[in-house]
Design a protein around this motif. Structure first.
Motif, mmCIF file in Angstrom:
data_model
loop_
_atom_site.group_PDB
_atom_site.id
_atom_site.type_symbol
_atom_site.label_atom_id
_atom_site.label_comp_id
_atom_site.label_asym_id
_atom_site.label_seq_id
_atom_site.Cartn_x
_atom_site.Cartn_y
_atom_site.Cartn_z
ATOM 1 N N SER A 78 0.823 -1.206 0.000
ATOM 2 C CA SER A 78 0.000 0.000 0.000
ATOM 3 C C SER A 78 0.859 1.258 0.000
ATOM 4 O O SER A 78 0.544 2.249 -0.681
ATOM 5 C CB SER A 78 -0.921 0.001 1.223
ATOM 6 O OG SER A 78 -1.671 1.185 1.295
ATOM 7 N N LEU A 79 1.951 1.221 0.755
ATOM 8 C CA LEU A 79 2.852 2.369 0.812
ATOM 9 C C LEU A 79 3.456 2.648 -0.566
ATOM 10 O O LEU A 79 3.474 3.791 -1.035
ATOM 11 C CB LEU A 79 3.960 2.104 1.834
ATOM 12 C CG LEU A 79 4.898 3.270 2.153
ATOM 13 C CD1 LEU A 79 4.129 4.430 2.777
ATOM 14 C CD2 LEU A 79 6.014 2.798 3.087
ATOM 15 N N VAL A 80 3.930 1.595 -1.216
ATOM 16 C CA VAL A 80 4.484 1.741 -2.564
ATOM 17 C C VAL A 80 3.404 2.217 -3.530
ATOM 18 O O VAL A 80 3.648 3.057 -4.409
ATOM 19 C CB VAL A 80 5.089 0.405 -3.042
ATOM 20 C CG1 VAL A 80 5.522 0.504 -4.505
ATOM 21 C CG2 VAL A 80 6.266 0.013 -2.168
ATOM 22 N N ALA A 81 2.188 1.691 -3.367
ATOM 23 C CA ALA A 81 1.074 2.089 -4.230
ATOM 24 C C ALA A 81 0.794 3.582 -4.099
ATOM 25 O O ALA A 81 0.606 4.282 -5.107
ATOM 26 C CB ALA A 81 -0.171 1.286 -3.874
ATOM 27 N N ASN A 82 0.758 4.082 -2.883
ATOM 28 C CA ASN A 82 0.483 5.499 -2.671
ATOM 29 C C ASN A 82 1.605 6.384 -3.203
ATOM 30 O O ASN A 82 1.347 7.442 -3.794
ATOM 31 C CB ASN A 82 0.261 5.773 -1.178
ATOM 32 C CG ASN A 82 -1.139 5.451 -0.729
ATOM 33 O OD1 ASN A 82 -2.058 6.253 -0.864
ATOM 34 N ND2 ASN A 82 -1.333 4.253 -0.201
ATOM 35 N N LEU A 93 3.402 9.670 -7.765
ATOM 36 C CA LEU A 93 4.425 9.824 -8.794
ATOM 37 C C LEU A 93 3.810 9.873 -10.189
ATOM 38 O O LEU A 93 4.111 10.770 -10.992
ATOM 39 C CB LEU A 93 5.421 8.664 -8.695
ATOM 40 C CG LEU A 93 6.388 8.443 -9.852
ATOM 41 C CD1 LEU A 93 7.323 9.633 -9.993
ATOM 42 C CD2 LEU A 93 7.184 7.158 -9.630
ATOM 43 N N SER A 94 2.940 8.910 -10.503
ATOM 44 C CA SER A 94 2.369 8.835 -11.850
ATOM 45 C C SER A 94 1.479 10.034 -12.146
ATOM 46 O O SER A 94 1.478 10.556 -13.269
ATOM 47 C CB SER A 94 1.584 7.533 -12.017
ATOM 48 O OG SER A 94 0.512 7.455 -11.100
ATOM 49 N N ILE A 95 0.720 10.497 -11.158
ATOM 50 C CA ILE A 95 -0.154 11.652 -11.371
ATOM 51 C C ILE A 95 0.668 12.909 -11.631
ATOM 52 O O ILE A 95 0.441 13.638 -12.606
ATOM 53 C CB ILE A 95 -1.088 11.854 -10.167
ATOM 54 C CG1 ILE A 95 -2.152 10.749 -10.130
ATOM 55 C CG2 ILE A 95 -1.765 13.224 -10.221
ATOM 56 C CD1 ILE A 95 -3.017 10.768 -8.895
ATOM 57 N N VAL A 118 10.932 10.707 -1.606
ATOM 58 C CA VAL A 118 10.929 9.394 -2.257
ATOM 59 C C VAL A 118 10.299 9.477 -3.644
ATOM 60 O O VAL A 118 10.841 8.967 -4.634
ATOM 61 C CB VAL A 118 10.175 8.363 -1.389
ATOM 62 C CG1 VAL A 118 9.952 7.067 -2.177
ATOM 63 C CG2 VAL A 118 10.951 8.065 -0.120
ATOM 64 N N VAL A 119 9.144 10.117 -3.732
ATOM 65 C CA VAL A 119 8.454 10.243 -5.016
ATOM 66 C C VAL A 119 9.307 11.028 -6.014
ATOM 67 O O VAL A 119 9.414 10.649 -7.191
ATOM 68 C CB VAL A 119 7.080 10.927 -4.825
ATOM 69 C CG1 VAL A 119 6.435 11.245 -6.171
ATOM 70 C CG2 VAL A 119 6.153 10.037 -4.010
ATOM 71 N N SER A 120 9.928 12.093 -5.552
ATOM 72 C CA SER A 120 10.759 12.915 -6.440
ATOM 73 C C SER A 120 11.963 12.139 -6.966
ATOM 74 O O SER A 120 12.331 12.264 -8.146
ATOM 75 C CB SER A 120 11.234 14.171 -5.700
ATOM 76 O OG SER A 120 10.137 14.975 -5.315
ATOM 77 N N LEU A 121 12.582 11.339 -6.124
ATOM 78 C CA LEU A 121 13.734 10.556 -6.560
ATOM 79 C C LEU A 121 13.339 9.470 -7.551
ATOM 80 O O LEU A 121 14.080 9.171 -8.500
ATOM 81 C CB LEU A 121 14.433 9.932 -5.348
ATOM 82 C CG LEU A 121 15.169 10.903 -4.420
ATOM 83 C CD1 LEU A 121 15.756 10.164 -3.223
ATOM 84 C CD2 LEU A 121 16.259 11.660 -5.166
#
Length: 517
Positions: A101-105, A110-112, A363-366
């Motif tokens: 779930s954490l990776v999913a969020n 990230l994708s959005i 994390v998302v930015s990297l």
């Protein structure tokens, strides 16, 4: 549920509905992933794929709403997984679901935001007559700017009530914008309109896959768009009567998004010119800006319509980070993330887990840097987000179903006698989706067009498995209420828990079918 209340319950059901609706962001998601279905079947995949996935998503949303009504917690699916599992397996089950779930969020956020940055680059290209294409580093910098803006809005959103207003505005902006786009492109249609046979029965498969398989691979467009509705459970601890209000928001957001998708797609298909190959070669890999410009007859008119989509993106980008940071915080307060003591802190002046916001943003930015080595990275981002969300939704639903749904008999939002059928539809879809969305959109990919969703998923799987064996197997007892009392004493990083005996009682169903309160 066994936790001390640390966040203010100042959000309404309509706010949660608006947040879920904005995360789904039907016009935006369908636009950014348009090339996937356009390659794998064209109109039939685009239109009927949306219908198929809408029905399946409604089944999944109803199943999640039932679980949420029984166990309302910011932990969402990983808490539900622990409560429906046996006491013995609750820690491992919640650990697996929590990390997925954490990776999913993170990857959904990230994708959005990455898809939005590509749309911005495509808009700039339109103004330059499609003679300019952005470099990878320019797209990355735009993506980082979007992430910084989303982080700032989230940082001050609770204290100054921005989130409540933004989520309400998002609902009206998306609904009105969809109607405006549809009416405008049908009325202008400078290159003419397609006939009904093309819109409702047209088939254009340029993927290289066999026609039947191409249709299923093309479902990623619809499946990626219709995700995220379950993530709003992360705000359960900021809503009054979450066991009633959040389930309503989950289900009705899917209904509203499904209708919005049809209102958006049908006009787009009627003006789908020129040929698919020309649209797919558009700058930044985004055909919708080109289509809008051709339909209106000018780059300015195309940008005017694209601005509506970019507005939808702004709400979705902020909202996706809203739920990602709360998912991170909830998982950290049970000690499941390295450095949990730090990430589980709540900033009292902002009424927000600020450290969790910083972690999620970084994390998302990297992860966006993957694009520097692979121009088809967006497919990987959408694929891994869809796969992880499906798995995280599916595990608690399937565990409850295979344990005869006894623990859900008293759920405020109940599926009743249709529960098994609805849960089974969800279960079968998740198995299929996990395979489908690891596939590349073309039959003979090269290094730049390969779908690396499985690679990203495997990386986080190895990371979470390593942390489980190094620390979790000895210390992680799962969320409170579902964990044995003697284990609970050792799992709080910041004393955020109520004593286990004061937590909500759970139902455990043993292997021979007896019940024990």
């Amino acid at each position: 549920m066994g936790y001390n209340a640390e966040l203010k319950r100042n959000l309404s059901m309509f706010t949660i509905l608006g947040l879920s609706f904005s995360i789904i962001a039907a016009p935006f998601g369908l636009s950014t992933a348009f090339s996937i279905a356009l390659t794998c079947g064209g109109p039939i995949t685009i239109l009927y794929g949306w219908l198929v996935v809408s029905i399946i998503s409604l089944c999944m949303a109803a199943s999640l709403a039932e679980l949420c009504s029984m166990y309302p917690s910011s932990g969402g699916v990983y808490v539900w997984a622990a409560f429906v599992a046996t006491k013995k397996w609750a820690p491992l089950t919640s650990w697996i679901v929590g990390w997925v779930s954490l990776v999913a969020n993170w990857t959904l956020c990230l994708s959005i935001n990455f898809g939005g940055s590509q749309l911005i680059m495509a808009a700039i290209s339109q103004f330059r007559g499609n003679e300019w294409a952005p470099a990878a580093w320019q797209t990355i910098l735009t993506f980082w700017a979007c992430m910084v803006i989303a982080a700032i809005v989230n940082a001050y959103g609770v204290k100054y009530n921005y989130l409540d207003r933004l989520n309400t505005l998002s609902f009206y902006w998306t609904a009105a914008g969809t109607i405006i786009i549809g009416v405008t492109i049908l009325a202008r249609a400078k290159d003419g309109r397609k006939d009904a046979d093309f819109v409702f029965a047209g088939w254009e498969n340029t993927s290289g896959w066999p026609d039947g398989w191409a249709f299923f691979v093309g479902l990623l467009q619809a499946a990626y768009t219709l995700t995220g509705y379950g993530t709003v459970a992360a705000l359960c601890e900021e809503v009054a009567e979450p066991e009633k209000q959040v389930p309503k928001a989950i289900v009705w957001s899917v209904v509203a998004a499904s209708i919005t998708g049809f209102v958006y797609l049908i006009p787009v298909l009627f003006v789908l010119t020129p040929d698919a190959a020309d649209l797919l070669s558009a700058a930044a890999g985004q055909p919708i800006p080109v289509l809008f410009s051709l339909a209106t007859g000018s780059p300015g008119g195309g940008f005017g319509l694209l601005f509506i989509i970019l507005g939808v993106f702004a709400f979705a980008g902020i909202g996706s980070l809203t739920v990602a940071l709360r998912c991170t915080w909830a998982f950290a307060r049970d000690g499941a993330i390295p450095g949990s003591k730090y990430w589980a802190k709540v900033n009292k002046s902002l009424d927000l887990p600020l450290n969790a916001l910083i972690l999620s943003t970084v994390v998302v930015s990297l992860l966006g840097l993957i694009y520097l080595g692979n121009t088809a990275a967006f497919s990987a981002f959408t694929g891994v987000a869809t796969i992880c969300l499906s798995i995280s939704y599916g595990i608690p639903i399937c565990v409850a179903m295979f344990r005869r749904r006894v623990m859900l008999k008293e759920a405020p939002w109940t599926l009743g006698k249709f529960g098994y059928v609805i849960n089974m539809v969800t279960f079968l879809w998740i198995i299929l989706a996990t395979v489908l969305f690891c596939m590349p959109t073309v039959a003979q990919p090269d290094a730049t067009t390969m779908n690396y969703a499985s690679v990203v998923f495997a990386f986080f799987f190895v990371l979470s498995a390593g942390w489980w064996f190094a620390w979790g197997s000895r210390h992680f007892a799962g969320p409170l209420g579902a964990a044995p009392e003697e284990a609970v004493k050792n799992i709080s990083p910041n004393n955020h828990h109520v004593h286990a005996q004061d937590a909500k009682p759970t139902v455990d169903v043993s292997s021979h079918g007896s019940e024990e309160k």
